[in-house]
Structures are given as structure tokens and as C-alpha cells.
Enzyme design. Sequence first.
Site: not given
Ligand SMILES: [Zn+2]
Length: 228
Positions: A98-99, A102, A106
Site C-alpha cells: 500500500h505504501e 503511494h 506520485h
Molecule cells: Zn496510505
Amino acid sequence: MFDSTYWLFAIPGLILGMYAQFKLMGTYSHYSRVATARGITGAQAARAILDGAGLQDMPVNEVGGHLTDHYDPTKKALFLSSENYRSHSIAAVGVAAHEAGHALQHKAAYAPLHLRMMMVPATRIASFAYVPLLILGAILGGAYFSKFIGIIIALFAVITLFQIITLPVEYDASRRAKAQLLSMGLVHPQESGGVSKVLNAAALTYVAAMVTSVLQMLHLISLARSRN
Ligand SMILES: [Zn+2]
């Protein structure tokens, strides 16, 4: 200002918030005891996803604390809590992916992420400024309160908007994470249900925070209207 209607607006958010925390604790602790078949750690999963997206230079760092995992867009770095960094569990791999999701947002210049980043300074100021104003309003009472309420509502609107824009960012990061985990074969299809459960439980805490803010905002507006 903390009249009887305060609780009317506060209780649904409190209940949802407690339910979300309870649900996350249960789901996370369950799936942190279930190892993935591939046996890779959270850190390895994040590394593989980043590398697969051409982000070989982006560091994956280990940080202390429980569920402190985050992507820092200013440092362009991933930070995973020790348990998710080192564990082979479905929960660890899911959160780490999940990270990484991100970071993929980006790189893809995903608009809601950029909007959220742009709102960070204003949201910090608003979160800092509205508390003393609320207290001052409560101490000085009615007449003074009506002078401040417009400003308090404006500050609260910034915070609420930030929490609303957080939701698509969070759900999209999980969507990207699951797609990468499956297409890269980092988790097996029968494990993706567990990944979804962990990530949905985490997202529910953001939903609860957003609902709480919207209700508090409605309470402030109803106060302002009743005083005018
Ligand atoms: Zn998150």
C-alpha cells in the site's frame, strides 16, 4: 457551545471511529499471523514493486512504532514499521505494498495525491489555529463566539476537505498495491482476500475521521445559524 446538540453530532463519529479501530486491530492481528506462500517480507514486497515501477533509487526505510508505515512524498522515501518491514505475513506485505502504492501515485502524477500534498501546509495551520479559537470562544461566551465562528468554520472546512481528499488517495493506493502484488506474483490469488481485508480495515479509519470532521463541521454551522 458544548450544548446538548454537541453529542448528537459527535456520537456517530465516535462510534464509527471505535468500530474502525476495533476492526483494524482484529483484522491486522489475524493476518499478521498468516504468512504468505511466497514468504517475502514487507520490505521485499515494497522493494519489488518500486523496482518494477523503475523506482530503484527510492529507499525503503525501517521505522519504530506500531503501524507507523507511510510514504513521504517530500523525501521520496518509504517508511515501514519494524513489524511490517521484517514480517512475512499477509498483513505486512499488504501494508508495505500500500505504501509503495503511494509512491506509484506520485510517479504517475495522480491528481488527488498532489492536491492532498498541496493542502498539507494549510491543514497544519488550520489544525493548529482552530483549537485556541474554540477555547477562546467557549470562555468568552455568546457575543464573542459569534465573532469567531466564521473563522472557526473556515479553518474546520480546510481540515474536513483534507480528510475528504485523503479517501480517494488511500483507496487508490490499495488498488494499485493489490494489482502489483497479484501481477508480480508476490501474493497468490487466494491470499488477495486477506490483503483486501487488512487494507479495507485501515481505510475505514480514514472514513471514520472524515465522518467525524463532517459532523463536527455541521455542528459548528448549526451553532452559527442558531446564534444569528
Ligand atoms: Zn496510505
